[in-house]
Enzyme design. Structure first.
Site, PDB file in Angstrom:
ATOM      1  N   SER A  74      64.445  18.047  43.166  1.00 22.82           N
ATOM      2  CA  SER A  74      65.654  17.819  43.957  1.00 22.82           C
ATOM      3  C   SER A  74      65.641  16.398  44.513  1.00 22.82           C
ATOM      4  O   SER A  74      65.549  15.438  43.743  1.00 22.82           O
ATOM      5  CB  SER A  74      65.759  18.890  45.042  1.00 22.82           C
ATOM      6  OG  SER A  74      67.047  18.935  45.599  1.00 22.82           O
ATOM      7  N   ASP A  88      72.561  24.387  37.558  1.00 20.53           N
ATOM      8  CA  ASP A  88      72.059  23.970  38.865  1.00 20.53           C
ATOM      9  C   ASP A  88      73.221  23.701  39.819  1.00 20.53           C
ATOM     10  O   ASP A  88      74.085  22.876  39.532  1.00 20.53           O
ATOM     11  CB  ASP A  88      71.212  22.700  38.717  1.00 20.53           C
ATOM     12  CG  ASP A  88      70.350  22.421  39.934  1.00 20.53           C
ATOM     13  OD1 ASP A  88      70.885  22.480  41.060  1.00 20.53           O
ATOM     14  OD2 ASP A  88      69.149  22.140  39.767  1.00 20.53           O
ATOM     15  N   HIS A 112      68.495  26.344  41.095  1.00 21.78           N
ATOM     16  CA  HIS A 112      68.142  24.974  41.433  1.00 21.78           C
ATOM     17  C   HIS A 112      66.742  24.666  40.933  1.00 21.78           C
ATOM     18  O   HIS A 112      65.743  25.113  41.502  1.00 21.78           O
ATOM     19  CB  HIS A 112      68.221  24.819  42.954  1.00 21.78           C
ATOM     20  CG  HIS A 112      68.085  23.410  43.436  1.00 21.78           C
ATOM     21  ND1 HIS A 112      68.638  22.329  42.778  1.00 21.78           N
ATOM     22  CD2 HIS A 112      67.467  22.897  44.542  1.00 21.78           C
ATOM     23  CE1 HIS A 112      68.374  21.228  43.439  1.00 21.78           C
ATOM     24  NE2 HIS A 112      67.642  21.533  44.515  1.00 21.78           N
TER      25      HIS A 112
END
Length: 521
Positions: A242, A460, A490
């Protein structure tokens, strides 16, 4: 005030949260606004050691010997098992003055189990603002194969948790701010919204003091290279998830010759400015919501409108909950967001929405509390505080109220559920912030670096798949290598794809990069 435009944050932690709770430019890529600031960022990087050499650093930093010892429990997590060791790394407060004042960064590691050790593998789980010291032990089972040849290492970046973590307001103030409408409909609500944002910034300035101007992604990337040296590694081996992908890209730009094996999973689009990033997220979360609705047999367009109508009713009259607190529209949207981070969370979303339609906001509030790190006693974590302090130092763009109102129709068109929140957030997140932002979008070009594996997931929600290709392109020819997973949630590694896991393992353990464009379905 919860962060809405950076719902991103904790790539690896998002699934754990879900599991726990279930018991300028509006183009989307920001290319038009980045030229001048990007050139300045590149010039600054070059003047401060773009080559990655450490000759300017005093030996008091580079010759540190971390005093590794048993890890202690923290306010938010118990002490890990005996495999784990903790230490403190000393880094400059201001990297422009490496011989000046220093601060301490909390580190954690578990030594490699096998004999054929490659070195250290650093992990950043996202945010910005996520605690690596707390997260690393719970993620160790996912990366158990990697521990055969790597020491697993993570840390709390500057301004986070045990490394000078910032708390901008207390628990009572946080709960009181939940009543602020994050999609204001009247001049009075607008005034309250922006006043709350300004008050939050003042609280951060009071709490952080001199640290507030030195918690940027660039600062943390430089910390990483010092950590590499102190750990005794010739090359940087790194696993970023991320926001950790943005950090990894910035590191590669600053120190291309020090790049070893870098994995970037759940990739933040480095070409997006503040508005573009928010638009990307609106598309990503709407895409995930569509996939969820289809999985339940609903028409995505009709299902989305049903949820949007529910949110309007909650905006007019917050729902009661079993705790006695009210479920506001902002909390309801946050409760919808959390289970979209992982397909495992979809059943909890179904149940929560069903109850909300019947007038009970308890389950959506529980989900929102999970995202906001609120425990049963009413204590909130500080991830979003650190996230805001770091991202507002990074982000230069500050849309005004007038500019934001012009953007709202496009945001609402992208997503009737999430667009309004993300649009307003572009103006509110860093409103009247005490410290100026540094760039429109981060510089990640890394000419001459070893191949970097960039992993994108087509489902995602928080870091939409398109960001992976853009990251690879910006890293440069023969550097960025894209691996695509046609999945949900994610992040890709450890999410159930043998193809993804084996490809990443081969790269990290054997140095074998796949062909650019490989697809795992």
């Amino acid at each position: 005030m919860a962060r809405l435009a950076r719902w991103t944050a904790l790539g690896a932690a998002a699934a754990l949260l879900v599991a726990g709770c279930s018991s300028g430019s509006s183009s989307g890529n920001g290319k038009n606004s980045k030229g001048t600031s990007r050139a300045k960022a590149s010039a600054t990087a070059s003047s401060r050691g773009h080559s990655g050499t450490a000759s300017a650093l005093p030996s008091s930093l580079t010759s540190q010997k971390p005093d590794w010892g048993r890890c202690k429990a923290t306010a938010d997590s118990p002490a890990p098992g005996g495999d784990w060791q903790c230490a403190t790394l000393k880094v400059p407060l201001d990297w422009a003055k490496p011989e000046g004042r220093t601060i301490g960064l909390a580190m954690i590691r578990a030594k490699a189990r096998g004999q054929d050790r490659i070195g250290s593998l650093l992990f950043n789980f996202g945010g910005p603002g996520g605690s690596g010291v707390s997260m690393m032990p719970s993620y160790a089972s996912t990366v158990s194969q990697l521990r055969q040849r790597y020491d697993l290492v993570s840390w709390d970046p500057r301004g986070v948790a045990a490394s000078g973590g910032v708390r901008c307001r207390d628990d009572k103030e946080i709960q009181a701010a939940e009543a602020i409408d994050a999609t204001p409909d009247t001049p009075a609500e607008e005034q309250a919204y922006f006043q709350d944002a300004a008050d939050f910034g003042k609280g951060c300035e009071k709490a952080a003091g001199g640290l507030m101007a030195h918690v940027s992604t660039t600062d943390t990337a430089r910390d990483m290279d010092l950590m590499r040296q102190v750990l005794g590694d010739t090359k940087m081996h790194y696993f970023g998830i991320s926001y950790g992908t943005e950090l990894g890209g910035v590191y590669a730009h600053l120190f291309p010759r020090n790049v070893g094996r870098l994995i970037l999973d759940a990739v933040v689009d480095p070409s997006a400015d503040t508005v573009g990033h928010a638009e990307n997220q609106a598309r990503g979360f709407q895409r995930a919501l569509n996939d969820y609705l289809e999985s339940t047999g609903q028409d995505p367009q009709k299902g989305t409108q049903k949820i949007a109508d529910l949110l309007k009713r909650i905006d007019a009259e917050p729902l009661p909950t079993s705790s006695g607190r009210k479920l506001t529209q902002t909390l309801a949207v946050t409760g919808i967001v959390l289970p979209l981070y992982s397909e495992a969370g979809w059943p909890s979303l179904t149940s929560a929405l069903k109850d909300a339609e019947q007038g009970d906001g308890s389950e959506l509030l529980t989900l929102a509390d999970g995202y906001n790190e609120r425990d049963g006693s009413g204590h909130y974590g500080t991830t979003t505080h650190s996230q805001r302090v770091i991202s507002c130092l990074d982000d230069k763009q500050r849309p005004t109220l007038e500019e934001t109102k012009k953007l709202l129709p496009e945001f609402e068109k992208i997503s009737p559920v999430f667009g309004d929140f993300l649009g307003w957030d572009t103006a509110g997140w860093c409103h009247d912030w005490p410290v100026a932002g540094q760039y429109d979008s981060p510089e990640v070009s890394a000419p001459g670096a070893a191949p970097i594996l960039v992993v994108g997931n087509t489902g995602d929600p928080a870091t939409p798949y398109e960001g992976a290709r853009r990251m690879a392109d910006e890293l440069g020819k023969d550097v960025g290598v894209v691996l695509t997973w046609k999945g949900e949630g994610h992040g890709a590694y450890g999410s159930g794809s043998d193809c993804v896991d084996s490809t990443v393992n081969a790269y990290l353990l054997k140095g074998t990069a796949p062909k650019d464009g490989k697809v795992c379905s």
